[in-house]
Design a protein around this motif. Structure first.
Motif, short mmCIF file in Angstrom:
data_model
loop_
_atom_site.label_atom_id
_atom_site.label_comp_id
_atom_site.label_asym_id
_atom_site.label_seq_id
_atom_site.Cartn_x
_atom_site.Cartn_y
_atom_site.Cartn_z
N ARG A 243 0.84 -1.22 0.00
CA ARG A 243 0.00 0.00 0.00
C ARG A 243 0.86 1.25 0.00
O ARG A 243 0.52 2.26 -0.61
CB ARG A 243 -0.95 -0.01 1.18
N ALA A 244 2.01 1.19 0.68
CA ALA A 244 2.89 2.36 0.77
C ALA A 244 3.48 2.75 -0.58
O ALA A 244 3.85 3.91 -0.77
CB ALA A 244 4.01 2.08 1.77
N CYS B 128 2.01 3.35 -3.25
CA CYS B 128 1.15 4.35 -3.90
C CYS B 128 0.90 5.57 -3.01
O CYS B 128 0.02 6.37 -3.30
CB CYS B 128 -0.18 3.72 -4.30
N ARG B 129 1.68 5.73 -1.97
CA ARG B 129 1.49 6.91 -1.10
C ARG B 129 2.27 8.12 -1.59
O ARG B 129 1.80 9.23 -1.50
CB ARG B 129 1.91 6.56 0.33
N ASP B 130 3.47 7.93 -2.08
CA ASP B 130 4.31 9.05 -2.50
C ASP B 130 4.21 9.22 -4.01
O ASP B 130 5.13 8.93 -4.75
CB ASP B 130 5.76 8.79 -2.08
N CYS C 263 -2.83 5.65 -9.41
CA CYS C 263 -1.60 4.89 -9.19
C CYS C 263 -1.73 3.52 -9.84
O CYS C 263 -2.75 2.86 -9.71
CB CYS C 263 -1.34 4.73 -7.70
#
Length: 87
Positions: free
Chosen positions: A62-63, A65-67, A74
């Motif tokens: 999941r991380a 697609c955070r930045d 994404c």
């Protein structure tokens, strides 16, 4: 047809085979102001593939697609999903 941004990312997948243009496709899509393609090939959903070891945890995946630099869409580029029975 649009992207349902209410759904958690990734919003799309680039699936192919080695040397068939998936890297180029990711580079082209990353030029769009609203699209981000994760770096590398996480192969998160290909649990039957001996590709990435150790495998990413759900939180690590999941991380990815955070930045996105503020890009709302994404995508995941994992070439070997084509060969996976689980992906």
């Amino acid at each position: 047809m649009g992207v349902d941004l209410e759904q958690p990312p990734p919003h799309f997948f680039i699936v192919g085979a080695p040397k068939c243009g998936t890297t180029s496709m990711a580079q082209y899509l990353n030029q769009h102001p609203d699209v981000f393609v994760v770096r590398g090939e996480p192969h998160y959903f290909g649990s039957d593939l001996a590709y990435n070891s150790p495998r990413l945890t759900p939180a690590q995946y999941r991380a990815l697609c955070r930045d996105t630099g503020g890009k709302p869409v994404c995508g995941d580029r994992s070439t070997w999903y084509l060969y996976s029975r689980n992906a």
